[in-house]
Design a protein around this motif. Structure first.
Motif, PDB file in Angstrom:
ATOM      1  N   GLN A 172      -3.327  -0.009  -4.946  1.00 15.24           N
ATOM      2  CA  GLN A 172      -3.099   0.152  -6.368  1.00 15.24           C
ATOM      3  C   GLN A 172      -1.625   0.404  -6.670  1.00 15.24           C
ATOM      4  O   GLN A 172      -1.085  -0.108  -7.653  1.00 15.24           O
ATOM      5  N   ARG A 173      -0.986   1.179  -5.791  1.00 18.24           N
ATOM      6  CA  ARG A 173       0.450   1.448  -5.966  1.00 18.24           C
ATOM      7  C   ARG A 173       1.254   0.159  -5.849  1.00 18.24           C
ATOM      8  O   ARG A 173       2.169  -0.092  -6.633  1.00 18.24           O
ATOM      9  N   LEU A 174       0.902  -0.668  -4.869  1.00 25.93           N
ATOM     10  CA  LEU A 174       1.580  -1.953  -4.711  1.00 25.93           C
ATOM     11  C   LEU A 174       1.372  -2.815  -5.943  1.00 25.93           C
ATOM     12  O   LEU A 174       2.322  -3.419  -6.458  1.00 25.93           O
ATOM     13  N   SER A 175       0.140  -2.868  -6.422  1.00 28.33           N
ATOM     14  CA  SER A 175      -0.157  -3.677  -7.596  1.00 28.33           C
ATOM     15  C   SER A 175       0.652  -3.221  -8.810  1.00 28.33           C
ATOM     16  O   SER A 175       1.198  -4.030  -9.555  1.00 28.33           O
ATOM     17  N   GLU A 176       0.747  -1.916  -8.996  1.00 27.71           N
ATOM     18  CA  GLU A 176       1.503  -1.370 -10.125  1.00 27.71           C
ATOM     19  C   GLU A 176       2.988  -1.697 -10.005  1.00 27.71           C
ATOM     20  O   GLU A 176       3.650  -1.996 -11.001  1.00 27.71           O
TER      21      GLU A 176
ATOM     22  N   GLY B 132      10.135   0.733  -4.169  1.00 25.35           N
ATOM     23  CA  GLY B 132      10.499   1.991  -4.811  1.00 25.35           C
ATOM     24  C   GLY B 132      11.531   2.747  -3.994  1.00 25.35           C
ATOM     25  O   GLY B 132      12.012   2.269  -2.959  1.00 25.35           O
ATOM     26  N   GLU B 133      11.873   3.942  -4.467  1.00 26.92           N
ATOM     27  CA  GLU B 133      12.934   4.734  -3.859  1.00 26.92           C
ATOM     28  C   GLU B 133      12.447   5.660  -2.745  1.00 26.92           C
ATOM     29  O   GLU B 133      13.231   6.089  -1.899  1.00 26.92           O
ATOM     30  N   GLN B 134      11.158   5.993  -2.730  1.00 26.63           N
ATOM     31  CA  GLN B 134      10.653   6.955  -1.763  1.00 26.63           C
ATOM     32  C   GLN B 134      10.547   6.336  -0.366  1.00 26.63           C
ATOM     33  O   GLN B 134      10.515   5.106  -0.217  1.00 26.63           O
ATOM     34  N   LEU B 135      10.471   7.206   0.649  1.00 23.74           N
ATOM     35  CA  LEU B 135      10.385   6.724   2.023  1.00 23.74           C
ATOM     36  C   LEU B 135       9.174   5.818   2.223  1.00 23.74           C
ATOM     37  O   LEU B 135       9.257   4.787   2.895  1.00 23.74           O
ATOM     38  N   GLU B 136       8.032   6.208   1.646  1.00 24.48           N
ATOM     39  CA  GLU B 136       6.812   5.429   1.851  1.00 24.48           C
ATOM     40  C   GLU B 136       6.803   4.132   1.044  1.00 24.48           C
ATOM     41  O   GLU B 136       5.899   3.306   1.195  1.00 24.48           O
ATOM     42  N   ASP B 137       7.814   3.934   0.196  1.00 24.00           N
ATOM     43  CA  ASP B 137       7.876   2.718  -0.611  1.00 24.00           C
ATOM     44  C   ASP B 137       8.464   1.533   0.142  1.00 24.00           C
ATOM     45  O   ASP B 137       8.533   0.429  -0.414  1.00 24.00           O
ATOM     46  N   LEU B 138       8.901   1.747   1.381  1.00 30.90           N
ATOM     47  CA  LEU B 138       9.217   0.605   2.246  1.00 30.90           C
ATOM     48  C   LEU B 138       7.923   0.284   2.978  1.00 30.90           C
ATOM     49  O   LEU B 138       7.518   0.990   3.897  1.00 30.90           O
ATOM     50  N   ARG B 139       7.270  -0.770   2.576  1.00 35.15           N
ATOM     51  CA  ARG B 139       5.915  -1.074   3.051  1.00 35.15           C
ATOM     52  C   ARG B 139       5.932  -2.188   4.086  1.00 35.15           C
ATOM     53  O   ARG B 139       6.663  -3.174   3.960  1.00 35.15           O
ATOM     54  N   ASP B 140       5.098  -2.043   5.121  1.00 30.70           N
ATOM     55  CA  ASP B 140       4.858  -3.166   6.016  1.00 30.70           C
ATOM     56  C   ASP B 140       4.267  -4.295   5.181  1.00 30.70           C
ATOM     57  O   ASP B 140       3.365  -4.069   4.372  1.00 30.70           O
ATOM     58  N   PHE B 141       4.772  -5.494   5.364  1.00 28.86           N
ATOM     59  CA  PHE B 141       4.327  -6.606   4.523  1.00 28.86           C
ATOM     60  C   PHE B 141       3.016  -7.164   5.044  1.00 28.86           C
ATOM     61  O   PHE B 141       2.923  -7.644   6.174  1.00 28.86           O
ATOM     62  N   ASP B 142       1.999  -7.099   4.205  1.00 25.58           N
ATOM     63  CA  ASP B 142       0.685  -7.670   4.497  1.00 25.58           C
ATOM     64  C   ASP B 142       0.482  -8.830   3.535  1.00 25.58           C
ATOM     65  O   ASP B 142       0.299  -8.620   2.330  1.00 25.58           O
ATOM     66  N   PRO B 143       0.503 -10.079   4.022  1.00 21.87           N
ATOM     67  CA  PRO B 143       0.420 -11.234   3.114  1.00 21.87           C
ATOM     68  C   PRO B 143      -0.816 -11.228   2.230  1.00 21.87           C
ATOM     69  O   PRO B 143      -0.721 -11.494   1.026  1.00 21.87           O
ATOM     70  N   ASN B 144      -1.970 -10.926   2.806  1.00 23.28           N
ATOM     71  CA  ASN B 144      -3.196 -10.950   2.015  1.00 23.28           C
ATOM     72  C   ASN B 144      -3.202  -9.848   0.962  1.00 23.28           C
ATOM     73  O   ASN B 144      -3.621 -10.063  -0.183  1.00 23.28           O
ATOM     74  N   GLU B 145      -2.728  -8.659   1.345  1.00 20.77           N
ATOM     75  CA  GLU B 145      -2.650  -7.561   0.392  1.00 20.77           C
ATOM     76  C   GLU B 145      -1.712  -7.914  -0.756  1.00 20.77           C
ATOM     77  O   GLU B 145      -1.997  -7.630  -1.923  1.00 20.77           O
TER      78      GLU B 145
END
Length: 393
Positions: A88-92, A368-381
């Motif tokens: 949901q965070r990614l979608s937003e 985003g700016e937070q540490l967790e906002d660097l996300r592993d890229f999941d193509p399907n997600e």
């Protein structure tokens, strides 16, 4: 993406008996808190490198944390709820791209009962202005026309599903984790490149955070000796992550810094080495040649290294990112990409175009700016988040 490292480090993690350390309850350091005073011993003068090395114990405090948080995962929300929240965070964070692409498509298709040439022309305009690129847009439309001729398309909503699956195929074609082969021994070396202003050093700090949370020892290398305060910025990230930073004085030969760092990495048995290089315009031939030299030096000290040459791209630059990637790839053979600032742009369609044009896998995306906002890229997600139904918002 950290699944890459399970082949090499799986046994080590079993011996320590630690679960996944990338835990949301870990407190993040305040962005403004770090200072440089603790980093002075980490800067090795060229003439006394061995004496100035920080002892290996300087990075070991990360390891005891494993046992201290080992029971915490039992208190977490179920994986399903956690994954749902992350999705949901990614979608937003992709809202601007969705507004420029998916929601405009929804508006175009609203109330339409059939697919005609006028609708396809309007669709082409939407695809191009969302930075999917002319060629990618044309291929999507060709796929739609082929299905129309075969009478496989009956209405605009079916067409939307066709577009979604074709976009998914573009992205998944470049997802090639099997090509990343871990070394049998020695550190895994990541050389990070990119133009100025894309968030290169910040991305390095966030990647280091991922590895330290996974229990790996990390060495950062400040080979950006051209930009004022570049070394200081990397040292701040070193302090935040409690990892050693190898650096020399401003204006030093970047290759000399890298040479010394490889010696330290081998002597102290580091698991991961991340090399920061100077930001440069991809049109500056002399500076691009410096990247070749750094890569050669790494390869001489550690055979087959660097194991990953990662290009950082700013998603807000749109189609210019394609030309950057092509020229950097011609210079140092890019093996992976990280796209930053996806949350701040309506040009997120560039992800699709990059995957189709370059066939270079995307490792991380910044939302985003937070540490967790660097996300592993999941193509399907990514595709599911991009096409998430508007009514669910």
């Amino acid at each position: 993406m950290l699944g890459w490292f399970q082949k090499k480090f799986g046994k080590k993690e079993e011996e320590i008996s630690a679960p996944d350390l990338e835990h949301p309850n870990q407190t993040e350091p305040d962005q403004a808190e770090p200072t440089l005073k603790a980093e002075v011993p980490l800067e090795p003068p060229p003439a006394t490198l061995e004496e100035s090395q920080e002892p290996t114990s300087s990075i070991k405090p990360q390891l005891p944390q494993k046992s201290s948080i080992s029971n915490l995962p039992q208190k977490e929300a179920s994986p399903g709820k956690k994954n749902s929240s992350m999705f949901q965070r990614l979608s937003e964070r992709l809202t601007k791209t969705k507004e420029s692409l998916v929601y405009r498509i929804d508006t175009l298709f609203l109330g339409k009962k059939e697919i005609d040439q006028e609708l396809l022309d309007d669709l082409e305009e939407i695809l191009i202005t969302a930075d999917l690129g002319v060629n990618t847009a044309q291929e999507l439309l060709d796929e739609a026309r082929r299905k129309l001729k075969r009478k496989e398309l009956s209405d605009p909503q079916t067409l939307k599903k066709v577009l979604k699956e074709k976009i998914r195929s573009f992205i998944t074609e470049s997802d090639r984790p099997a090509e990343l082969v871990m070394p049998d021994k020695g550190p895994f070396v990541i050389m990070v490149v990119g133009v100025n202003g894309v968030g290169k050093t910040t991305t390095i700090g966030k990647i280091a955070h991922k590895f330290t949370n996974a229990g790996q020892s990390v060495l950062l290398v400040a080979a950006d000796t051209f930009r004022a305060a570049a070394v200081a910025q990397l040292k701040i990230w070193g302090e935040r992550n409690k990892v050693q930073v190898v650096s020399q004085h401003e204006g030093a030969d970047p290759s000399a810094v890298v040479y010394d760092a490889m010696d330290i990495a081998l002597a102290q048995n580091y698991d991961v080495v991340i090399v920061d290089t100077a930001g440069r315009l991809h049109t500056q031939v002399n500076l691009m040649e410096e990247l070749k030299k750094i890569k050669r030096v790494i390869g001489k000290k550690i055979p087959d290294a660097p194991h990953e040459v990662m290009l950082i791209l700013d998603a807000t630059t749109g189609q210019n990112a394609i030309s950057q990637a092509k020229l950097f790839n011609a210079t140092v053979d890019i093996t992976g990409l990280t796209l930053t600032k996806l949350d701040g742009t309506a040009k997120g369609g560039i992800v699709v175009n990059i995957c189709r044009e370059l066939k270079i896998p995307i490792r991380f995306i910044g939302i985003g700016e937070q540490l967790e906002d660097l996300r592993d890229f999941d193509p399907n997600e990514f595709v599911e988040a991009l096409f998430q139904a508007k009514e669910s918002r």
